[in-house]
Design a protein around this motif. Structure first.
Motif, PDB file in Angstrom:
ATOM      1  N   GLY A  93       0.842  -1.019   0.132  1.00  0.00           N
ATOM      2  CA  GLY A  93      -0.051   0.117   0.024  1.00  0.00           C
ATOM      3  C   GLY A  93       0.970   1.126  -0.027  1.00  0.00           C
ATOM      4  O   GLY A  93       2.060   1.266   0.377  1.00  0.00           O
ATOM      5  N   ALA A  94       0.223   2.389  -0.148  1.00  0.00           N
ATOM      6  CA  ALA A  94       1.025   3.585  -0.404  1.00  0.00           C
ATOM      7  C   ALA A  94       0.165   4.841   0.017  1.00  0.00           C
ATOM      8  O   ALA A  94      -1.073   4.726  -0.313  1.00  0.00           O
ATOM      9  N   TYR A  95       0.793   5.812   0.186  1.00  0.00           N
ATOM     10  CA  TYR A  95       0.066   7.206   0.263  1.00  0.00           C
ATOM     11  C   TYR A  95       1.038   8.350  -0.284  1.00  0.00           C
ATOM     12  O   TYR A  95       2.046   7.989  -0.331  1.00  0.00           O
ATOM     13  N   SER A  96       0.446   9.328  -0.509  1.00  0.00           N
ATOM     14  CA  SER A  96       1.022  10.805  -0.914  1.00  0.00           C
ATOM     15  C   SER A  96      -0.046  11.791  -0.734  1.00  0.00           C
ATOM     16  O   SER A  96      -1.286  11.839  -0.935  1.00  0.00           O
ATOM     17  N   PRO A  97       0.596  12.963  -0.497  1.00  0.00           N
ATOM     18  CA  PRO A  97       1.893  13.228  -0.152  1.00  0.00           C
ATOM     19  C   PRO A  97       2.242  12.992   1.318  1.00  0.00           C
ATOM     20  O   PRO A  97       1.390  12.368   1.925  1.00  0.00           O
ATOM     21  N   LEU A  98       3.409  13.594   1.956  1.00  0.00           N
ATOM     22  CA  LEU A  98       3.897  12.914   2.917  1.00  0.00           C
ATOM     23  C   LEU A  98       4.009  13.944   4.235  1.00  0.00           C
ATOM     24  O   LEU A  98       4.988  14.975   3.979  1.00  0.00           O
ATOM     25  N   PRO A  99       3.252  14.086   5.176  1.00  0.00           N
ATOM     26  CA  PRO A  99       3.192  15.033   6.282  1.00  0.00           C
ATOM     27  C   PRO A  99       4.374  15.124   7.250  1.00  0.00           C
ATOM     28  O   PRO A  99       4.884  16.309   7.627  1.00  0.00           O
ATOM     29  N   PHE A 100       5.309  13.861   7.215  1.00  0.00           N
ATOM     30  CA  PHE A 100       6.304  13.901   7.906  1.00  0.00           C
ATOM     31  C   PHE A 100       7.709  14.653   7.189  1.00  0.00           C
ATOM     32  O   PHE A 100       8.721  14.809   8.016  1.00  0.00           O
ATOM     33  N   ILE A 101       7.497  14.839   5.999  1.00  0.00           N
ATOM     34  CA  ILE A 101       8.614  15.474   5.228  1.00  0.00           C
ATOM     35  C   ILE A 101       8.349  17.080   5.323  1.00  0.00           C
ATOM     36  O   ILE A 101       7.642  17.536   4.918  1.00  0.00           O
ATOM     37  N   THR A 102       9.452  17.626   6.154  1.00  0.00           N
ATOM     38  CA  THR A 102       9.458  19.039   6.250  1.00  0.00           C
ATOM     39  C   THR A 102      10.158  19.731   4.836  1.00  0.00           C
ATOM     40  O   THR A 102      10.753  19.175   4.271  1.00  0.00           O
ATOM     41  N   GLU A 103      10.022  21.005   4.932  1.00  0.00           N
ATOM     42  CA  GLU A 103      10.493  21.697   3.786  1.00  0.00           C
ATOM     43  C   GLU A 103      11.995  21.588   3.817  1.00  0.00           C
ATOM     44  O   GLU A 103      12.737  21.218   2.481  1.00  0.00           O
ATOM     45  N   ASP A 104      12.751  21.581   4.972  1.00  0.00           N
ATOM     46  CA  ASP A 104      14.259  21.429   4.829  1.00  0.00           C
ATOM     47  C   ASP A 104      14.476  19.844   4.163  1.00  0.00           C
ATOM     48  O   ASP A 104      15.704  19.708   3.663  1.00  0.00           O
ATOM     49  N   ASP A 105      13.650  18.941   4.901  1.00  0.00           N
ATOM     50  CA  ASP A 105      14.016  17.552   4.205  1.00  0.00           C
ATOM     51  C   ASP A 105      13.851  17.350   2.778  1.00  0.00           C
ATOM     52  O   ASP A 105      14.783  17.041   2.060  1.00  0.00           O
TER      53      ASP A 105
ATOM     54  N   ASN B  10      14.139  20.045   0.508  1.00  0.00           N
ATOM     55  CA  ASN B  10      15.260  20.476  -0.062  1.00  0.00           C
ATOM     56  C   ASN B  10      16.682  19.884   0.087  1.00  0.00           C
ATOM     57  O   ASN B  10      17.349  19.744  -1.053  1.00  0.00           O
ATOM     58  N   TYR B  11      16.619  19.272   0.974  1.00  0.00           N
ATOM     59  CA  TYR B  11      17.886  18.491   1.205  1.00  0.00           C
ATOM     60  C   TYR B  11      18.041  16.974   0.143  1.00  0.00           C
ATOM     61  O   TYR B  11      18.878  16.900  -0.388  1.00  0.00           O
ATOM     62  N   ALA B  12      16.702  16.586   0.191  1.00  0.00           N
ATOM     63  CA  ALA B  12      16.452  15.168  -0.764  1.00  0.00           C
ATOM     64  C   ALA B  12      16.626  15.873  -2.195  1.00  0.00           C
ATOM     65  O   ALA B  12      17.366  14.980  -3.031  1.00  0.00           O
ATOM     66  N   LEU B  13      16.282  16.939  -2.546  1.00  0.00           N
ATOM     67  CA  LEU B  13      16.241  17.459  -4.064  1.00  0.00           C
ATOM     68  C   LEU B  13      17.929  17.800  -4.111  1.00  0.00           C
ATOM     69  O   LEU B  13      18.494  17.461  -5.004  1.00  0.00           O
ATOM     70  N   ASN B  14      18.271  18.927  -3.261  1.00  0.00           N
ATOM     71  CA  ASN B  14      19.676  19.385  -3.656  1.00  0.00           C
ATOM     72  C   ASN B  14      20.763  18.553  -3.282  1.00  0.00           C
ATOM     73  O   ASN B  14      21.831  19.056  -3.844  1.00  0.00           O
ATOM     74  N   GLU B  15      20.689  17.682  -2.380  1.00  0.00           N
ATOM     75  CA  GLU B  15      21.911  16.847  -2.030  1.00  0.00           C
ATOM     76  C   GLU B  15      21.825  15.402  -2.421  1.00  0.00           C
ATOM     77  O   GLU B  15      22.918  14.837  -2.400  1.00  0.00           O
ATOM     78  N   ILE B  16      20.671  14.944  -2.785  1.00  0.00           N
ATOM     79  CA  ILE B  16      20.874  13.709  -3.475  1.00  0.00           C
ATOM     80  C   ILE B  16      20.306  13.516  -4.837  1.00  0.00           C
ATOM     81  O   ILE B  16      21.024  12.974  -5.599  1.00  0.00           O
ATOM     82  N   MET B  17      19.103  13.998  -5.110  1.00  0.00           N
ATOM     83  CA  MET B  17      18.667  13.641  -6.527  1.00  0.00           C
ATOM     84  C   MET B  17      19.482  14.622  -7.601  1.00  0.00           C
ATOM     85  O   MET B  17      19.604  14.083  -8.467  1.00  0.00           O
ATOM     86  N   ILE B  18      19.686  15.812  -7.418  1.00  0.00           N
ATOM     87  CA  ILE B  18      20.114  16.632  -8.380  1.00  0.00           C
ATOM     88  C   ILE B  18      21.878  16.276  -8.568  1.00  0.00           C
ATOM     89  O   ILE B  18      22.168  15.914  -9.671  1.00  0.00           O
ATOM     90  N   PRO B  19      22.325  15.904  -7.548  1.00  0.00           N
ATOM     91  CA  PRO B  19      23.914  15.301  -7.584  1.00  0.00           C
ATOM     92  C   PRO B  19      23.805  14.137  -8.070  1.00  0.00           C
ATOM     93  O   PRO B  19      24.810  13.905  -9.052  1.00  0.00           O
ATOM     94  N   THR B  20      22.867  13.305  -8.025  1.00  0.00           N
ATOM     95  CA  THR B  20      22.939  12.039  -8.574  1.00  0.00           C
ATOM     96  C   THR B  20      22.819  12.098 -10.259  1.00  0.00           C
ATOM     97  O   THR B  20      23.389  11.521 -10.955  1.00  0.00           O
ATOM     98  N   ALA B  21      21.818  12.939 -10.504  1.00  0.00           N
ATOM     99  CA  ALA B  21      21.566  13.077 -12.097  1.00  0.00           C
ATOM    100  C   ALA B  21      23.079  13.712 -12.686  1.00  0.00           C
ATOM    101  O   ALA B  21      23.298  13.326 -13.799  1.00  0.00           O
TER     102      ALA B  21
END
Ligand code: AMP
Ligand code: GLY
Length: 415
Positions: free
Chosen positions: A228-240, A242-253
């Protein structure tokens, strides 16, 4: 008007076909092989997702405008390279970029080289050396087969005996084929899935989702492909975020571009929010299943346009419905172990159900045809309401051989 071919035949592909069916630009959808639910929206052709030659032939013969590939198996066989060689537009990564999923070792080395946060690890080919390493490892420890293993190649060993058995299966008995293993540090925290459209070094995030991997309520029972799954995620803060996007996904691409394996398609970050920050558990080279089935129903912009934008190197428009989506998997009793197929399913003929493993039998009945069978989605203003609504819909489906979790999303709304 466009003709689109979707490769695959699970709930993920049903959600993709459903989203495509809402596009004003698409008038014909084909699916290879599709399933009984997809057949209501698309022409299903009897070609397996791994029959790359036949898929390429079909796309050529039918003058398909866009091929969208769901499964990792097709991608790691190089289906995109083959379609591109025939000048057929295709959404997904080439074989050398699909390595981010098909080789754990490739993914770990890439993260290591580019300082992308992940669990510490060592790679082994030799059984005795791996055994010596686990003798001095803390437990639990995580043992991963270095190749595609349909979600079954990861063992969280609680003690030396479990680690020894996993290593024996993977390195001596070649349970998944000949290969290496990655042994890594055990991390703790909330897992979440961050899927992004990627076009070389450009990253366009989709809304986040969370899968539920264990078979039974309260995260009990064995690991599965997702219950099962759900979206969006209340436990993800704006900082989380930004970190996931800027420190993980963009650097990986960017790292993939730098390594001459530029990525186009959906890059799926399987991430964990640990006490020491967000870290990568795994990358996948495709849409997540079942995450896609809760993310795409919330997409309000045209998915065909978005796919074409990525293929053509333009910026896609992505807009979202604010409602929460929750989806519940109905799985065959026994799954993820052995299970029987062919049980008749009634009352599953609605728009809010994606088929994961179904077929129509010789008597014209809809029957179970896989481990995970149906995915029931509900959207509502709150997660609690969406959970209630999804469970109500599930209770109307009649089939004697299915089970499901009732607590999807509950961790986020139960205090
Ligand atoms: P994977 O196929 O790499 O996603 O692993 C399957 C599941 O095993 C993940 O969804 C996690 O729940 C768990 N897992 C994988 N790696 C780790 C790790 N380093 N620490 C804790 N759990 C892990
Ligand atoms: N939901 C996990 C996966 O798609 O691999």
């Amino acid at each position: 008007m466009a003709k689109v071919l979707v490769v695959g035949g699970g709930g993920r592909e049903h959600a993709i076909v459903h989203a495509l069916s809402k596009s004003k630009k698409v008038n014909e959808i084909y699916a290879a092989p599709g399933n009984a639910g997809i057949a209501k929206l698309a022409m299903c052709v009897n070609i397996k997702d791994t029959e790359v030659d036949k898929i390429v032939e079909f796309a050529k013969a039918e003058a398909i405008d866009l091929v969208v590939v769901g499964p990792e198996a097709s991608l790691s066989l190089g289906i995109i390279d083959r379609l591109e060689a025939e000048n057929i537009k295709a959404f997904g990564p080439r074989k050398n970029a699909a390595l981010i999923e098909s080789s754990k070792n490739f993914a770990k080395d890439l993260m290591n080289k580019y300082n992308i946060p992940t669990a510490r690890y060592e790679t082994f080919e030799n059984y005795d050396e791996a055994i010596e390493f686990v003798k001095i490892s803390p437990f639990p420890t995580v043992i991963k087969y270095d190749g595609l293993a349909a979600g079954k190649g990861v063992v969280i060993a609680e003690n030396f005996e479990e680690a020894e058995k996993a290593l024996k299966d993977m390195l001596l008995d070649d349970k998944f084929g000949k290969g290496k293993v990655v042994i890594e540090e055990y991390l703790e925290g909330m897992e979440f899935s961050f899927m992004c459209f990627v076009d070389n070094d450009k990253v366009y995030p989709l809304e986040m989702a969370q899968d539920h991997k264990r078979a039974f309520d309260n995260d009990m029972g064995p690991n599965t492909g997702g219950m099962g799954a759900y979206s969006p995620l209340p436990f993800i803060t704006e900082d989380d975020y930004n970190y996931a996007l800027n420190e993980i996904m963009i650097p990986t691409a960017k790292a993939l571009v730098n390594e001459d394996s530029p990525f186009k398609g959906v890059l799926y970050g399987g991430l964990m929010k640990t006490k020491k920050g967000i870290k990568v558990i795994e990358f996948n080279c495709r849409f997540g299943d079942p995450e896609t089935e809760v993310v795409l129903p919330r997409l309000t912009s045209d998915i065909y346009d978005a796919f074409m934008a990525i293929v053509d190197g333009k910026e896609p428009l992505l807009t979202w419905d604010d409602n929460y989506a929750i989806g519940v998997v109905l799985a065959s009793k026994g799954y993820p172990g052995d299970y029987k197929k062919g049980f008749v399913i009634e009352n599953a003929d609605t728009d809010d159900i994606y088929h994961m493993g179904t077929k129509v039998d010789e008597n014209g009945n809809l029957v179970t045809n896989g481990g995970r069978v149906l995915f029931v989605v509900a959207l509502a203003k709150t997660l609690e309401e969406a959970n209630k609504l999804a469970n109500e819909r599930v209770s109307k489906i009649k089939c004697e051989n299915l089970f499901h979790r009732t607590d999807i999303g509950a961790k986020a709304f139960r205090k």
